[in-house]
Write a protein that holds these residues in place. Sequence first.
Motif, short mmCIF file in Angstrom:
data_model
loop_
_atom_site.label_atom_id
_atom_site.label_comp_id
_atom_site.label_asym_id
_atom_site.label_seq_id
_atom_site.Cartn_x
_atom_site.Cartn_y
_atom_site.Cartn_z
N ASN A 64 0.86 -1.18 0.00
CA ASN A 64 0.00 0.00 0.00
C ASN A 64 0.90 1.23 0.00
N PRO A 65 1.02 1.93 -1.13
CA PRO A 65 1.95 3.07 -1.19
C PRO A 65 1.50 4.24 -0.33
N LYS A 66 0.25 4.22 0.15
CA LYS A 66 -0.25 5.28 1.01
C LYS A 66 -0.16 4.93 2.49
N ALA A 67 0.48 3.81 2.81
CA ALA A 67 0.64 3.42 4.21
C ALA A 67 1.33 4.55 4.97
N THR A 68 0.85 4.81 6.18
CA THR A 68 1.23 6.04 6.86
C THR A 68 2.63 6.04 7.45
N THR A 69 3.22 4.87 7.71
CA THR A 69 4.49 4.86 8.43
C THR A 69 5.66 4.30 7.64
N THR A 70 5.47 4.04 6.35
CA THR A 70 6.58 3.54 5.54
C THR A 70 6.72 4.40 4.28
N GLY A 71 7.86 5.08 4.17
CA GLY A 71 8.13 5.87 2.99
C GLY A 71 8.72 5.03 1.88
N ALA A 91 1.69 -13.34 5.44
CA ALA A 91 2.68 -12.69 6.30
C ALA A 91 2.38 -11.19 6.30
N VAL A 92 2.71 -10.53 7.40
CA VAL A 92 2.36 -9.12 7.56
C VAL A 92 3.59 -8.32 7.96
N VAL A 93 3.81 -7.23 7.22
CA VAL A 93 4.80 -6.22 7.60
C VAL A 93 4.03 -4.95 7.93
N PRO A 94 4.01 -4.53 9.19
CA PRO A 94 3.16 -3.40 9.58
C PRO A 94 3.60 -2.09 8.95
N GLY A 95 2.62 -1.39 8.34
CA GLY A 95 2.93 -0.11 7.72
C GLY A 95 1.87 0.94 7.97
N GLY A 96 0.87 0.63 8.80
CA GLY A 96 -0.21 1.56 9.07
C GLY A 96 0.01 2.34 10.35
N SER A 97 -1.04 3.00 10.79
CA SER A 97 -0.92 3.84 11.99
C SER A 97 -1.08 3.04 13.28
N ARG A 152 0.47 -6.66 15.53
CA ARG A 152 0.93 -6.59 16.91
C ARG A 152 0.28 -7.67 17.77
N ALA A 153 -0.98 -8.02 17.46
CA ALA A 153 -1.63 -9.11 18.19
C ALA A 153 -0.94 -10.45 17.91
N LEU A 154 -0.30 -10.57 16.76
CA LEU A 154 0.47 -11.77 16.43
C LEU A 154 1.82 -11.79 17.14
N GLY A 155 2.17 -10.66 17.79
CA GLY A 155 3.43 -10.58 18.49
C GLY A 155 4.54 -9.92 17.70
N LEU A 156 4.22 -9.34 16.54
CA LEU A 156 5.23 -8.67 15.73
C LEU A 156 5.50 -7.27 16.27
N PRO A 157 6.72 -6.77 16.11
CA PRO A 157 7.00 -5.39 16.49
C PRO A 157 6.29 -4.42 15.56
N ASN A 158 6.09 -3.20 16.02
CA ASN A 158 5.37 -2.20 15.23
C ASN A 158 6.27 -1.51 14.22
N ASP A 159 7.53 -1.88 14.18
CA ASP A 159 8.50 -1.32 13.24
C ASP A 159 8.62 -2.24 12.03
#
Length: 321
Positions: free
Chosen positions: A8-15, A88-94, A100-107
Motif C-alpha cells: 500500500n503506497p499510502k501506508a502512513t508509516t513507511t516511505g 505474512a504481515v509487515v506493519p505499515g499503518g498507523s 501486533r496481536a500476532l506478536g510482531l514489532p510495530n516497526d
Amino acid sequence: MRALLVVNPKATTTGARTRDVLIHALASDLKLEVASTEYRGHARDLARRAAEGGEVELVVALGGDGTVNEIVNGLLHHGPRAELPRLAVVPGGSTNVFARALGLPNDAVEATSLLLDALRQGSERSVGLGLVRGTPGTPDEGVPARWFTFCAGFGFDAGVVGRVEQQRVRGKRSTHSLYVRQTVRQFLGEPNRRHGTVTLTQPGADPVADLVLAIVCNTSPWTFFGNRPVYASPRASFDTALDVLALSRLSPSAVARHATQLLRSTPERGPRGKHVVSLHDLTDFTLQSQVPLPFQVDGDHLGLRTSATFTGVRRALRVIV
C-alpha cells in the motif's frame, strides 16, 4: 518460495526508501513479485488471483490493517482451504492491530527481519477469523460476507470510525487526538445512548436486549492507544471463536467509567459493571437493531446496518510468525 508482496503506497508509516529496503530484503530469500495497490479493494483482487492461480505460496502485506483485511478477504474468497497461500504481515499503518496481536514489532524493518527468520525456520500458525454476513429475512440479507481479523463494531464505536474516515478524506492525519475528538463528537450526537436498540441472539441462549453498542473481538488486545494495548475482551484469542463486549448505557458517567477501565485494562481484566455484557468464545450469533446503526470491520466503516450475523471460524488461515 514464490511470494507476492502487496504494497500500500499510502501506508502512513513507511516511505518509499523504507519500502525499497524491505523489498530488497525479502527478495533476497524469496522469488518475489511486487504489486502496489491503486484503488480500494485492489489488495483483495490481487490476493484472490494469487489464491486462484495456485503458484503463489505466500502473500505478504505491507500496509495497515485495512490492507491486511483486503488480502484476507481475497485469499478466503472461496473459503478456507489447506492449499491456500500463507499470509505474512509487515506493519505499515498507523495502528497495526493484527500484526501486533500476532506478536510482531510495530516497526516495519524489525518485523521484516523476524518474518525472514520465521520463513527460514518454517515457523507458522493457524489463526481463527471472524466472518460477518447479512442476516436472512432482513434488509441486510444480500450484503456480501466479510472476513475480519481482529474486530467488528456495531453502534457507537463504528460511528467513531466513520467520523475519522470522513476527516481523513478531508486530509487529516490518523492520530490518537483525532480519534479522541471524534469520540466526543459521536457521543454528543448519539441519539440512542440511553435506550439501546440492539439485541444479541445466539442458539441455545436467551436474547440479550437493549444494547447501545457491541464490539466483536477476534483477538486481544482490541486496539492500541499509542503503545498501550487496550483490552475490550481480554480472553479473546486467535485460537477460539468470537468474544463480545456490549454496553447497555452510554451516560456521561458510564462513558467516563468505561473509558478509564479500557485505558487501564490488562490481559486479565477488561471493562466491568452492571451495564457491561461480556461473552466469550461464541461461534454463531446475530446482532439486530430496531434502527440503522453504523457498522465497521477491522477499522473500515461499512455504512449503516440493522443486523449482522457472525461466525467464528477456527483455523481459517495459516500465518507466518
